[in-house]
Structures are given as C-alpha cells and as structure tokens.
Scaffold this active site. Structure first.
Site, PDB file in Angstrom:
ATOM      1  CB  CYS A 139      -6.136  -3.658  -5.144  1.00 36.59           C
ATOM      2  SG  CYS A 139      -5.105  -3.281  -3.717  1.00 36.59           S
ATOM      3  CG  HIS A 140      -5.000  -7.412  -2.194  1.00 39.43           C
ATOM      4  ND1 HIS A 140      -4.989  -6.090  -1.762  1.00 39.43           N
ATOM      5  CD2 HIS A 140      -3.815  -7.945  -1.782  1.00 39.43           C
ATOM      6  CE1 HIS A 140      -3.865  -5.846  -1.112  1.00 39.43           C
ATOM      7  NE2 HIS A 140      -3.139  -6.948  -1.107  1.00 39.43           N
ATOM      8  CD  GLU A 170       0.151  -7.175   0.267  1.00 39.24           C
ATOM      9  OE1 GLU A 170      -0.255  -6.507   1.231  1.00 39.24           O
ATOM     10  OE2 GLU A 170      -0.618  -7.678  -0.575  1.00 39.24           O
TER      11      GLU A 170
END
Length: 238
Positions: A139-140, A170
């Site tokens: 993910c991030h 996002e």
C-alpha cells in the site's frame, strides 16, 4: 549464505487528520497483522519497529469493514504476541540488520508522512538489501523506497517494477488534496521519481502483488496477506 528466518515489519510512527471530523490516519492495523500472521506461519521470528518507537492506529482500519472480529480480538488483546510487540515497539537503534532476512514495510496513509524521512528504517533496509535480503512493502509502505539505497547509491527500486496504492484510490477516498497539503507525493509519483515502473492493480481495492527480484510490493490493504506470502516465496528462493 543462508539468510536468517526472521522478518522485520516496520510501522509508521506518524498520525494526522485524514477522515471526516478530523479522525486520524496512522498504522493500518491489518497491513501489519496479516503479514505478521503469514510470517509466523512460515516459521519466521517477527519483530516490529517504527522510526521513533511509537505508533497510532488508523481510525478507518479499526472499523468493522476493515477489521474482522477475530482480528479485533488479537488487536485488543495486549497479551497477544502481535499486540504486545506493538505495545513495545523497537526503534532502529535496537535493530541489528544482519539478524533479518526479510523486511516488510506496513502502512496506512500516515506512512507518506514519516517513511520518506525515516533514515533509521531506511538504513536498516539498505543494509539488508545489500546483504541479499528480501525487501517488501504494501500500500503506502512504498513511500520508504526512495531512501533505501543499493550499493550504487540509487534507490533499490530504480529500474524495478513495483505496485502500491493508486492515485485513483486516493481520489475515490477523497484524500488527494490532504496528501498534497502534506507536501508528499502519491505512491505512483514517488515510484516514478525513483526511476521505477509503477504497475497498477486491476482496481484500487483488489488484492494485487508484484515481485521483481528481491523487491516484493502490494497494492492496498486487501493485498497485505498475498504480498507477505509472495515475500516468503521470494525468500525461499534466496
């Protein structure tokens, strides 16, 4: 050389308002819990570390849609191995990189805030990669990659194929403007800036992982388990 069957999961130490009513992002719980379970099941010892030894849970990650009852039990049980390691997070100064064969950057939007500057965690991952270990992120978590350097001084994802949370995701979450206000790039943008090829998942929320050499990445919370399994597979091939 056999690499130690020991995994290091990094946790974001940042937190910031992101959701309605000022609710905060922090560690997305299952993005650390699912890999923890996968690694334990594969016979790894597992440690948890953050840049300053602290963390906050992400509000969304504690909601019913994202944390099943069985997972909530583990999360709320301070005597469970996972929670007690979270409650007693290690700091980079506690870590000897040579004792680990697998590095996994868990995430939450807050990772975009601290991972780019997490020089302690980056130094551990750089050393591990240059010693031949597996480096993975979900993910991030990929926000940490630009600062993880190979022996050539470039980011370890330069010239590699990686995935991570989509900019479309996002937008769908309505948080792109907030990320811009943090003056942080999206995962897609930071991958491009580091010279990597970003590979998008079929959809922002579908489980998706990609492996390129010793770099293993996953796209979103739903990908934490498959990414950890792919990291174990890559480790077995070392």
């Amino acid at each position: 050389m056999a690499h130690p069957r020991r995994a290091l999961i990094t946790v974001t130490s940042a937190h910031a308002p992101l959701y309605p009513d000022g609710k905060e992002t922090g560690l997305f719980i299952t993005e650390a819990l699912h890999p923890f379970d996968v690694f334990k099941e594969a016979g790894f010892e597992v440690d948890l570390v953050s840049e300053n030894g602290q963390y906050s849970p992400d509000w969304l990650s504690m909601q019913k849609d994202w944390l099943k009852d069985s997972e909530r039990k583990v999360w709320e049980d301070h005597s469970s191995e996972f929670r007690s390691k979270l409650d007693n997070l290690l700091k980079p100064s506690d870590i000897e990189s040579s004792k680990y064969g697998l590095f996994f950057a868990s995430a939450g939007h807050a990772s975009l805030i601290d991972y780019p500057d997490a020089t302690g965690l980056q130094a551990i991952a750089s050393k591990m990669y240059n010693d031949g270990a597996i480096i993975s992120a979900v993910c991030h978590g990929g926000a940490i990659f630009p600062g993880i350097k190979g022996e050539d001084g470039k980011s370890i994802i330069t010239g590699k194929r990686v995935t991570g949370f989509t900019t479309k995701g996002e937008e769908e979450e309505g948080v792109l403007d907030t990320i811009k206000s943090w003056k942080r790039p999206t995962i897609e943008a930071s991958a491009g800036e580091a010279g990597a090829t970003y590979v998008a998942p079929p959809g922002p929320w579908e489980a998706f992982t990609t492996t390129d050499g010793r770099i293993v990445t996953g796209a979103n919370p739903a990908s934490a388990e498959v990414t950890a399994k792919a990291a174990v597979e890559a480790f077995e091939k070392l």
